[in-house]
Design a protein around this motif. Structure first.
Motif, mmCIF file in Angstrom:
data_model
loop_
_atom_site.group_PDB
_atom_site.id
_atom_site.type_symbol
_atom_site.label_atom_id
_atom_site.label_comp_id
_atom_site.label_asym_id
_atom_site.label_seq_id
_atom_site.Cartn_x
_atom_site.Cartn_y
_atom_site.Cartn_z
ATOM 1 N N UNK A 1 0.892 -1.297 -0.113
ATOM 2 C CA UNK A 1 0.039 0.182 0.108
ATOM 3 C C UNK A 1 0.966 1.062 -0.201
ATOM 4 N N UNK A 2 1.951 1.066 0.490
ATOM 5 C CA UNK A 2 3.020 2.451 0.598
ATOM 6 C C UNK A 2 4.167 1.855 0.737
ATOM 7 N N UNK A 3 5.369 2.657 0.335
ATOM 8 C CA UNK A 3 6.878 2.478 0.601
ATOM 9 C C UNK A 3 7.269 3.697 0.631
ATOM 10 N N UNK A 4 7.763 3.932 1.899
ATOM 11 C CA UNK A 4 8.312 5.382 2.077
ATOM 12 C C UNK A 4 9.244 5.808 1.151
ATOM 13 N N UNK A 5 9.309 6.854 0.359
ATOM 14 C CA UNK A 5 10.534 7.161 -0.329
ATOM 15 C C UNK A 5 11.761 6.868 0.111
ATOM 16 N N UNK A 6 12.023 7.199 1.242
ATOM 17 C CA UNK A 6 13.474 7.078 1.820
ATOM 18 C C UNK A 6 13.864 5.644 2.489
ATOM 19 N N UNK A 7 12.680 4.710 2.178
ATOM 20 C CA UNK A 7 13.023 3.356 2.555
ATOM 21 C C UNK A 7 12.976 2.942 3.935
ATOM 22 N N UNK A 8 12.353 3.922 4.856
ATOM 23 C CA UNK A 8 12.560 3.609 6.105
ATOM 24 C C UNK A 8 11.380 2.715 6.602
ATOM 25 N N UNK A 9 10.276 2.709 5.662
ATOM 26 C CA UNK A 9 9.132 1.673 6.387
ATOM 27 C C UNK A 9 8.215 1.418 4.889
ATOM 28 N N UNK A 10 7.368 0.161 5.102
ATOM 29 C CA UNK A 10 6.483 -0.111 4.102
ATOM 30 C C UNK A 10 5.245 -0.537 4.772
ATOM 31 N N UNK A 11 4.061 -0.427 4.098
ATOM 32 C CA UNK A 11 2.762 -0.553 4.726
ATOM 33 C C UNK A 11 2.037 -1.666 3.746
ATOM 34 N N UNK A 12 1.879 -2.566 4.305
ATOM 35 C CA UNK A 12 1.337 -3.946 3.448
ATOM 36 C C UNK A 12 -0.128 -4.386 4.015
ATOM 37 N N UNK A 13 -0.803 -4.781 3.194
ATOM 38 C CA UNK A 13 -2.120 -5.615 3.602
ATOM 39 C C UNK A 13 -1.976 -6.957 3.360
ATOM 40 N N UNK A 14 -2.210 -7.838 4.204
ATOM 41 C CA UNK A 14 -2.346 -9.295 3.837
ATOM 42 C C UNK A 14 -3.659 -9.736 4.238
ATOM 43 N N UNK A 15 -4.099 -10.598 3.017
ATOM 44 C CA UNK A 15 -5.355 -11.171 3.048
ATOM 45 C C UNK A 15 -5.222 -12.672 3.134
ATOM 46 N N UNK A 16 -6.038 -13.341 4.099
ATOM 47 C CA UNK A 16 -6.010 -14.708 4.424
ATOM 48 C C UNK A 16 -7.314 -15.262 4.347
#
Length: 167
Positions: free
Chosen positions: A64-79
């Motif tokens: 969903x989002x990767x911070x431009x400087x690479x410090x974090x990513x936001x991911x959705x997992x569907x199970x």
């Protein structure tokens, strides 16, 4: 490559950005990011109806989002019901919040001995950092589960949040 969050995640991304800017260790960062996620936990509508369906063969990850400087990513997992990860640990700190369903988490030591387990329900948020982050997650409910995961790395560059898998 940076991925910009949808507008529905802007307050979460801003709060996580503020949290990771605080100089502390990984456990401290995980705690601050967990507070940010708890305060800005999105609804399942952050995903399209098609994304919320998941895949019958395996759990699915949506960046969903990767911070431009690479410090974090936001991911959705569907199970879907019964789907699970392998036992694994992580490259960096991780925070997750359940936005639909139930996720069961089992914790292990480096020798594969069980250390505990818990059910995480809609609205539950948790975070951790290596070492001591060996776990397996599975959907124990009868309906699709969805969770938001925030990792302290650029998932696009790293390829995965997993450092190693355990038998």
């Amino acid at each position: 490559m940076a991925i910009t969050a949808p507008a529905t995640l802007s307050s979460l991304v801003d709060a996580v950005r503020d949290a990771v800017a605080v100089e502390t260790d990984w456990n401290g960062t995980a705690s601050l990011v967990a507070d940010a996620l708890r305060a800005h936990l999105p609804s399942p509508d952050v995903l399209t109806p098609e994304q919320r369906e998941g895949d019958p063969d395996r759990y699915v990850s949506h960046t969903l989002h990767v911070e431009p400087d690479g410090t974090f990513s936001v991911i959705a997992l569907v199970w879907r019901p019964g789907q699970a990860t392998r036992i694994h640990d992580h490259l960096t700190w991780c925070v997750f919040g359940v936005i639909q369903g139930i996720e069961h988490e089992e914790l292990f030591d480096a020798d594969g001995r069980g250390l505990g387990e818990s059910d995480n329900f809609t609205g539950d948020v948790s975070g951790f950092a290596p070492p001591g982050d060996i776990h397996r997650v599975r959907n124990v409910g009868d309906t699709t589960a969805i969770s938001i995961h925030i990792y302290g790395t650029d998932i696009g560059r790293a390829g995965s949040s997993v450092r190693r898998y355990y038998d």
